[in-house]
Structure formats: C-alpha cells, structure tokens
Design a protein around this motif. Sequence first.
Motif, short mmCIF file in Angstrom:
data_model
loop_
_atom_site.label_atom_id
_atom_site.label_comp_id
_atom_site.label_asym_id
_atom_site.label_seq_id
_atom_site.Cartn_x
_atom_site.Cartn_y
_atom_site.Cartn_z
N ILE A 35 7.85 14.01 5.50
CA ILE A 35 8.94 14.05 4.52
C ILE A 35 8.68 13.03 3.41
O ILE A 35 8.81 13.33 2.22
CB ILE A 35 10.29 13.77 5.20
N ASP A 36 8.31 11.81 3.80
CA ASP A 36 8.01 10.78 2.81
C ASP A 36 6.86 11.20 1.91
O ASP A 36 6.89 11.01 0.68
CB ASP A 36 7.66 9.47 3.51
N ASN A 37 5.82 11.77 2.51
CA ASN A 37 4.65 12.18 1.72
C ASN A 37 5.01 13.25 0.70
O ASN A 37 4.55 13.22 -0.45
CB ASN A 37 3.55 12.70 2.65
N THR A 38 5.86 14.19 1.11
CA THR A 38 6.26 15.27 0.20
C THR A 38 7.08 14.72 -0.97
O THR A 38 6.88 15.11 -2.13
CB THR A 38 7.09 16.32 0.96
N ILE A 39 7.99 13.81 -0.67
CA ILE A 39 8.81 13.22 -1.74
C ILE A 39 7.95 12.37 -2.67
O ILE A 39 8.16 12.35 -3.89
CB ILE A 39 9.96 12.40 -1.13
N THR A 40 6.96 11.67 -2.13
CA THR A 40 6.05 10.87 -2.96
C THR A 40 5.28 11.76 -3.93
O THR A 40 5.11 11.43 -5.11
CB THR A 40 5.08 10.08 -2.07
N ILE A 41 4.80 12.92 -3.44
CA ILE A 41 4.10 13.86 -4.32
C ILE A 41 5.02 14.31 -5.44
O ILE A 41 4.62 14.38 -6.62
CB ILE A 41 3.60 15.07 -3.51
N THR A 42 6.27 14.63 -5.10
CA THR A 42 7.24 15.05 -6.10
C THR A 42 7.48 13.97 -7.14
O THR A 42 7.55 14.23 -8.35
CB THR A 42 8.57 15.44 -5.44
N PHE A 43 7.59 12.71 -6.68
CA PHE A 43 7.79 11.59 -7.62
C PHE A 43 6.61 11.45 -8.57
O PHE A 43 6.79 11.22 -9.77
CB PHE A 43 7.99 10.29 -6.84
N TRP A 44 5.39 11.57 -8.05
CA TRP A 44 4.22 11.42 -8.90
C TRP A 44 4.17 12.51 -9.97
O TRP A 44 3.90 12.24 -11.15
CB TRP A 44 2.94 11.46 -8.06
N ILE A 45 4.45 13.75 -9.58
CA ILE A 45 4.38 14.85 -10.54
C ILE A 45 5.49 14.74 -11.58
O ILE A 45 5.24 14.79 -12.79
CB ILE A 45 4.45 16.20 -9.80
N THR A 46 6.74 14.60 -11.11
CA THR A 46 7.86 14.52 -12.06
C THR A 46 7.79 13.24 -12.88
O THR A 46 8.15 13.24 -14.06
CB THR A 46 9.20 14.59 -11.32
N GLY A 47 7.31 12.14 -12.27
CA GLY A 47 7.18 10.89 -13.02
C GLY A 47 6.15 10.99 -14.13
O GLY A 47 6.36 10.49 -15.25
N PHE A 48 5.01 11.65 -13.82
CA PHE A 48 3.98 11.83 -14.85
C PHE A 48 4.50 12.68 -16.00
O PHE A 48 4.31 12.35 -17.17
CB PHE A 48 2.74 12.49 -14.23
N VAL A 49 5.19 13.79 -15.66
CA VAL A 49 5.73 14.67 -16.69
C VAL A 49 6.77 13.94 -17.54
O VAL A 49 6.76 14.02 -18.78
CB VAL A 49 6.33 15.94 -16.06
N PHE A 50 7.67 13.21 -16.87
CA PHE A 50 8.71 12.48 -17.60
C PHE A 50 8.08 11.48 -18.57
O PHE A 50 8.43 11.42 -19.76
CB PHE A 50 9.62 11.75 -16.62
N THR A 51 7.13 10.69 -18.09
CA THR A 51 6.49 9.69 -18.94
C THR A 51 5.73 10.33 -20.09
O THR A 51 5.82 9.87 -21.24
CB THR A 51 5.53 8.82 -18.09
N ALA A 52 4.99 11.41 -19.78
CA ALA A 52 4.22 12.09 -20.82
C ALA A 52 5.13 12.66 -21.91
O ALA A 52 4.84 12.54 -23.11
CB ALA A 52 3.37 13.20 -20.20
N VAL A 53 6.26 13.28 -21.50
CA VAL A 53 7.17 13.88 -22.47
C VAL A 53 7.82 12.81 -23.35
O VAL A 53 7.89 12.95 -24.58
CB VAL A 53 8.24 14.72 -21.75
N VAL A 54 8.29 11.72 -22.75
CA VAL A 54 8.93 10.66 -23.53
C VAL A 54 7.95 10.04 -24.52
O VAL A 54 8.29 9.81 -25.69
CB VAL A 54 9.52 9.59 -22.59
N LEU A 55 6.73 9.76 -24.06
CA LEU A 55 5.73 9.18 -24.96
C LEU A 55 5.33 10.16 -26.06
O LEU A 55 5.07 9.76 -27.21
CB LEU A 55 4.51 8.73 -24.17
N PHE A 56 5.27 11.45 -25.71
CA PHE A 56 4.95 12.46 -26.72
C PHE A 56 6.05 12.53 -27.78
O PHE A 56 5.76 12.65 -28.98
CB PHE A 56 4.77 13.81 -26.07
N VAL A 57 7.29 12.46 -27.34
CA VAL A 57 8.40 12.45 -28.31
C VAL A 57 8.32 11.22 -29.20
O VAL A 57 8.53 11.30 -30.42
CB VAL A 57 9.75 12.50 -27.57
#
Length: 271
Positions: A35-57
């Motif tokens: 369960i922890d591993n799955t949530i960590t994967i989700t954090f990495w993917i959504t965190g990367f997208v969030f950071t990339a989108v904000v910096l792109f804006v």
Amino acid sequence: MAVVLILVFVAVASVLFHLLSPWWWTPIASNWQYIDNTITITFWITGFVFTAVVLFVAYCVFRFRHKPGNRAHYEPESRKLEFWLATVTAIGVAAMLTPGLFVWNQFVTVPKDATEVEVVGQQWQWSFRLPGANGKLGTSETRDVSADNPLGLNKNDAAGLDDIIIEGGELHVPIGKPVKMVLRSVDVLHDFYVPEFRAKMDMVPGMVTYFWFTPTRTGTFEVLCAELCGVGHPQMRGTVVVDTEADYQAWLQQQQTFTQMMASGEVPAKN
C-alpha cells in the motif's frame, strides 16, 4: 515578475514540504507495505506533473509577458500538441493505476489458512466475533439484532453456538498469522481502519465486505471509523491488540461464547 516568483516558490515549497515534513505514515505493523509503495508511486507521478505544470506556467508568464507592439499568435487547434498531451496523460494514469490493480488483487485474495474475525459496526462502537472450537463462524442476520443478541446471531445455527462475542471491547489477534476481517454494519455506513495495518474497508448496511492482513509486530493499535456516521463519529474508536500465540490463547480462554451469553441472560458489558 512577482507572479513568476510566486509560482516558482509554490513549486519549490511543495517539493520541500513533501521531502522534509514529518507527516508521513505511522510505522507499519502488517504485511501491507505494498500500500505504501503504491501511494509513493502516485506521489512521484502527480508531484512531477504538478511541479512541471507550475514551472511551465511561470515560464509562460515570463516568456510571453506583455510588451508594447507584440501580438499573440492565434492557433485554435494543434493536432500534434493534442496527441502528445493525450499520450503522456494516458501513460501517467496507467502508471498510477496498474500497481494498484495488482495490490488490490492481493488485498482481496485471502489465504486459505486465514482465521475469520467478524467486525460489526454500529453507532457508535465496534463489536467483534471470533470462531469457537469448531473454527467456523455461525450465520447472522441484522433483523435478529436485539438487546440479548446484539450481533444478530442465528440461534438455530449450531456452528455459531461457540462463537466468541466481544461487544465494545478489545480485539486480540495472534502475530504472524493471516486474519480475514469480515465486516458488517447494522445501521449506517462505517469504515474499519487501523492506520498501522494499512488496511481499511467500508462497511455497508445489507452487505458483507472484507479484507485480510497478517500482523507483523505485537502491540496495541487504535481502530478508527473512516466514514462519517453521525454525531458520535469522532468517538467511534476501538483497539486491536496483537499478541504472541501464548498471550492470545490465554486471552481467548477468558472470553464468553454465544451460548454462555444466552444462558446467563447477560448482555456483554460495553467498555
């Protein structure tokens, strides 16, 4: 320029908050590290997208800021851009969902040697039922719930006569042995949740749900209701104690069976 700096600050602060803050999980006490591993994967993917989108804006605000004489290029459609956006989004969503499907399959595939323990939720307490000497839980029916039969057991089912009843008390389970939690509600929606076990499941009136886990360390762990179930929801708490085998057997011998409860005419005390 102020907007650009604010956006960069939001992106950097979000990453630092995730990496440095002490909010992360409580220590795990079961086999569900998946369960922890799955949530960590989700954090990495959504965190990367969030950071990339904000910096792109932020880049766009800076790069295409207003300048006298400049006019924006009007491009209502871009097949190339739409293709890449759809492709990358699909890959990202699949990367988040796929591990979860494998974990879910494990979550609901109960080992054959698992011991069944029934959990009954009602406003606003937890009750438990364990199999007796025959190793089987008897049948039950919500319509049979009464003051002298609080869990609604079938009095004509011989398999349930030696079931152990614990109303509003502590549930004990032995360490290192798989346990199937059979979940039932007699009134409204509840959700049985022990944070250290990383396992939770909704309890729906009229349905029987379940999950399983194997305790990996002894200790006392708090049971929470993770579904808003009325004004007493915050106080709907219980306890699961993980014992050594010897301590578990000693505790088990002290508990009252359904037959003993009916013979004495007493309703189990609420703790």
